[in-house]
Design an enzyme around this catalytic site. Structure first.
Site, PDB file in Angstrom:
ATOM      1  CD  GLU A 438      36.899  38.501  41.925  1.00  0.00           C
ATOM      2  OE1 GLU A 438      38.133  38.525  41.715  1.00  0.00           O
ATOM      3  OE2 GLU A 438      36.077  39.060  41.182  1.00  0.00           O
ATOM      4  CD  GLU A 514      34.714  43.273  42.383  1.00  0.00           C
ATOM      5  OE1 GLU A 514      34.751  42.798  43.534  1.00  0.00           O
ATOM      6  OE2 GLU A 514      35.675  43.238  41.607  1.00  0.00           O
TER       7      GLU A 514
HETATM    8  C1  GAL Z   1      37.856  41.820  40.641  1.00  0.00           C
HETATM    9  C2  GAL Z   1      38.397  41.977  42.053  1.00  0.00           C
HETATM   10  C3  GAL Z   1      38.677  43.421  42.393  1.00  0.00           C
HETATM   11  C4  GAL Z   1      39.419  44.064  41.264  1.00  0.00           C
HETATM   12  C5  GAL Z   1      38.591  43.963  40.020  1.00  0.00           C
HETATM   13  C6  GAL Z   1      39.167  44.674  38.825  1.00  0.00           C
HETATM   14  O1  GAL Z   1      38.014  40.546  40.164  1.00  0.00           O
HETATM   15  O2  GAL Z   1      37.499  41.464  42.988  1.00  0.00           O
HETATM   16  O3  GAL Z   1      39.426  43.505  43.571  1.00  0.00           O
HETATM   17  O4  GAL Z   1      40.624  43.408  41.109  1.00  0.00           O
HETATM   18  O5  GAL Z   1      38.463  42.603  39.690  1.00  0.00           O
HETATM   19  O6  GAL Z   1      38.379  44.450  37.687  1.00  0.00           O
END
Ligand code: GAL
Length: 829
Positions: A438, A514
């Site tokens: 990100e 993710e």
């Molecule tokens: C994402 C990020 C992670 C964590 C996660 C929580 O956007 O890459 O590090 O912050 O959100 O939902």
């Protein structure tokens, strides 16, 4: 380091002469020492601390891995950050108290120790390898700076030969400094990973000197290409020869090569053949090793072992991912590096326990968010069978946090990537490199060029594995060429946009790098049960009905459906396998929350209900049948109390106190995605007694049952150890789960009794955790409140073998003990 031939733990300088006498008589070409003990530590910046004559007697004596901040105390003022988190769609800056865990990791710390370098002298070289040091390490030998490495997660090494006095004494000192507002989670502090001392001949194979690939694999044979670098004084040495033997998992030699170094070359290339190779996969993690001996004439100059596996994989347009020719989708989790109550201090037993739990979950892959992992993790993934995405950075040039990696990016990014790839490129578990998570450069000017530059560096260092990145800025990244550039596009939280990504991108496949970010607190249930984002409650907990998520994220079911319905998806990496210190969303602004709610397992490693939702889908070897919530709700009599069942079976019938609530079957289509993956009885009225499900298989046969009963008063403690046989190496750990139970052995699901622990025999109390993100009790003190009836105590071995006993007591509760056995460590080869 996996390549080492001989490992010793090196105690202090005073013992140096003695230690030499203890070494095996036969000359060793290479020795590796783990610098574990006899370190002195002080917090704060201390003038003159690098100097050999500095008096450190009053400093604390520590062994490493050591995390100076995990001992607390917790405070909302530790790294208090007033920030607007743009990637969380925040409109204005607010004060975040527990964002980085509320622990005192900011500031400077010094470590010192005498450094005996056995066997060092003319014609020898000595190298220090730091698996990771948090952060901005400055390393000194005898008061002189040897080198610096800012990024706290990376492995680095320095040749200390010119700094050493051959006759001793020598002093090693390390200065570390953590800045405020440098992280989005708890980074840990100090020498939190291992430090190795290598002593070799000056004609030697350097650190990470081998690169092993398996370019051709068939059922009858695999080709092993081994490139081995050699370093020699002045770049020249006469008559060098490399003899390599490949051994199978049983240690049998199955291939050999003896290769002279071509004139003027600095690298050997050997091609060996493994007949009838046994392929590495998560289900069959078969390992081989290549042991190389470097000779100058008849003199053995160095020895180096490269463990490896034989497997092939492909990421193909229109076909997705396949391993050894078999298509499969990643059943992955993202994990931060901390180990809950141990903080960032790496511990192999703790990592192995995490992987053991993940195996039971049915997971087959890990993304090391958002940084380079401990080498022990990658080695365990080779051995236990997990595919790994090794990730590098959470930001590039454009900052997410004021003092983060962006300040180092220009000068250090290439060096960091090179070390990452060189360290881990021989591991069969590693299937992808991630150049970032990100990163705001997704949309910033120049971002696409940086992505290309980083991807090119990784390709240059390892052309055998593709490159990915976790993207959240969908429109920018898909629109500007960023996503199209990557070998493998990874999207964070975008299942609803996969069709669009697939239509617009050239790769013909994509993955959920993710996913989900569902929040829950183990054993806590909120009513009414309603799906919703950013839900907050006065007790700072989230509901374990698994229907709460963030404004950028989803419940697990949305991702499941996208993975099931869209052929070009290659699986997912759930945020996260385990809760971690810091980032207490949705309570970022509400102290005392200081650890995450995202985990499939809590901070103590205890499975939440969600564990069984994923297990019902991922673990294809064993059935899953799990009921929620608990059934002890005094005061809820007659009120609607939905019952969910997470199961691998297609259908089940629920009974409340023997009365059927009807049969439910998982939906195969439809827009209510929860109904595809969970069995839900939403109208159940609470009455004390029991809930019971009877599960039916695909043929309609009743095959399994599960029952939860209303618990009575807390009566006794029950202890269960994850392992009862431990190694007497001073590091090994048993994780002992304590449950507060009623007289019949039912969990008392809201028990918060304070439990006290005492360890006797050949062990010591190490830490305790209860998984409550709001709990400010310290992990290293031998007492803690149970959370929702449970907690986990960690018992560590000493270096003496013998029986170990853990006793748990609590006011008004019948005490419990568990017997463990610590056995002598195997002698190093
Ligand atoms: C994402 C990020 C992670 C964590 C996660 C929580 O956007 O890459 O590090 O912050 O959100 O939902």
């Amino acid at each position: 380091m996996t390549q080492s031939i001989v490992r010793y733990t090196l105690r202090g300088l005073a013992a140096g002469a003695l230690l030499l006498a203890q070494l095996p008589a036969a000359a060793q070409a290479r020795r590796e020492y783990l610098l574990t003990n006899d370190w002195k530590f002080a917090k704060g910046d201390v003038p003159g601390a690098a100097q050999p004559d500095f008096q450190d007697a009053k400093w604390q004596t520590v062994s490493i891995p050591h995390d100076w901040a995990i001992y607390g105390p917790f405070s909302s003022t530790n790294d208090l950050q007033k920030v607007k988190i743009e990637q969380n769609n925040e409109a204005q800056a607010t004060t975040k108290a527990g964002r980085t865990g509320g622990l005192p990791f900011i500031g400077t710390g010094w470590y010192r120790r005498p450094l005996a370098v056995p066997g060092f002298g003319p014609g020898k070289r000595a190298v220090l390898v730091f698996d990771g040091a948090m952060s901005d390490a400055h390393v000194f030998i005898n008061g002189k700076e040897v080198g610096r490495w800012p990024y706290g997660y990376n492995t680095f090494h320095f040749d200390i030969t010119p700094f050493l006095q051959a006759s001793g004494p020598n002093t090693l000192a390390v200065r570390l400094e953590n800045q405020p507002e440098a992280s989005r989670w708890y980074p840990g502090a100090g020498l939190y990973r291992n430090v190795h001392l290598l002593v070799t001949d000056d004609v030697h194979i350097p650190v990470w000197g081998t690169y092993l690939t398996t370019p051709e694999i068939s059922a009858s044979a695999a080709t092993v290409k081994l490139k081995t670098k050699v370093e020699m004084p002045g770049g020249k040495a006469a008559g060098l020869r490399l003899e390599t033997e490949i051994r199978d998992a049983a240690g049998k030699v199955i291939a050999k090569a003896s290769t002279p170094l071509p004139a003027g070359a600095q690298e050997f290339e050997q091609n060996l053949t493994v007949p009838k190779p046994r392929l590495w996969s998560p289900e069959t993690p078969v390992l081989y090793s290549a042991s190389s001996k470097l000779f100058a004439g008849d003199v053995l100059k160095d020895e180096y072992t490269t463990p490896f596996g034989i497997r092939s994989f492909k990421f193909e347009s229109g076909k997705g991912f396949s391993l050894n020719g078999q298509p499969r989708k990643f059943r992955g989790v993202c994990n931060h590096h901390d180990l809950g109550p141990l903080g960032a201090a790496v511990n192999t037993a703790a990592l192995r326990r995490q992987l053991t739990l993940l195996k039971d979950l049915g997971a087959d892959a890990i993304r090391t968010t958002h940084n380079m992992p401990a080498p022990e993790l990658v080695q365990l993934c080779d051995e236990m069978g997990f595919m790994v995405i090794v990730e590098s950075f959470d930001e590039w040039k454009k900052a997410k946090v004021k003092n983060g990696y962006s300040q180092y990016f220009d000068q250090w990014a290439e060096k960091d990537l090179v070390n990452m790839v060189h360290r881990d490129r021989n591991h069969p578990s590693v299937v992808l490199w991630s150049i970032g998570n990100e990163v705001p450069d997704q949309w910033a000017p120049g971002g696409v060029a940086i992505a290309k530059q980083l991807q090119d560096i990784v390709h240059r260092e390892d052309p055998t594995r593709p490159v990915t990145a976790g993207m959240d800025q969908f429109d920018a990244a898909v629109g500007n060429g960023f996503a199209a550039l990557l070998d493998v596009p990874g999207f964070n939280y975008k299942p609803h946009r996969y069709p669009e990504a697939h239509a617009k991108l050239p790769q013909g496949m994509l993955m959920g790098s993710e996913t989900a970010s569902t929040v829950s607190s183990r054993g806590v249930y909120k009513f009414p049960v309603e799906k919703g984002k950013d839900k907050k409650y006065p007790d700072n907990q989230s509901s374990s009905y698994d229907v709460e998520y963030c404004n950028w994220s989803q419940t697990p079911d949305e991702e499941f459906a996208a993975q099931d319905d869209l052929s070009y998806t290659m699986g997912e990496f759930v945020w996260t396998g385990f809760d971690y210190l810091g980032e207490p969303t949705p309570y970022d602004e509400k102290w005392p929350s200081h650890s995450s709610y995202f985990g499939i397992m809590d901070l103590a490693g205890i499975p939440k209900d969600r564990f069984y939702l994923y297990r019902s889908r991922w673990n294809t070897a064993a059935p899953t049948l799990h009921l929620l919530p608990h059934w002890t709700w005094p005061g809820r009599e007659g009120q609607t109390t939905p019952v969910f069942c997470y199961t691998s079976y297609p259908e089940a019938e629920l009974f409340v106190n023997g009365k059927s609530q009807g049969r439910q079957r998982k939906a195969t289509t439809g827009t209510n995605l929860q109904a595809r993956y969970r069995l839900m009885w939403n109208e159940v009225k609470y009455a004390p007694g029991s809930i019971k499900v009877v599960a039916y298989d695909a043929q309609g046969k009743a095959v399994a049952t599960e029952e939860i009963k209303t618990a009575g008063k807390p009566h006794h403690i029950k202890l269960t150890a994850d392992r009862t046989k431990l190694t007497a190496d001073g590091q090994d750990l048993a994780f002992v789960t304590a449950r507060v139970e009623d007289a019949q052995g039912n969990l008392c699901p809201d028990a918060g009794n304070e439990l006290e622990f005492a360890v006797s025999g050949a062990g010591r109390f190490r830490a305790v955790a209860n998984g409550d993100a709001t709990n400010l009790q310290l992990f290293h003190e031998p007492h803690m409140k149970a959370f929702q009836g449970m907690l986990v105590a960690l018992v560590q071995t000493t270096d003496k073998a013998g029986p170990v006993q853990l006793k748990a007591t609590g006011k008004g509760l019948k005490e419990a003990t568990v017997q463990l056995k610590s056995e002598s460590a195997a002698k190093p080869r």
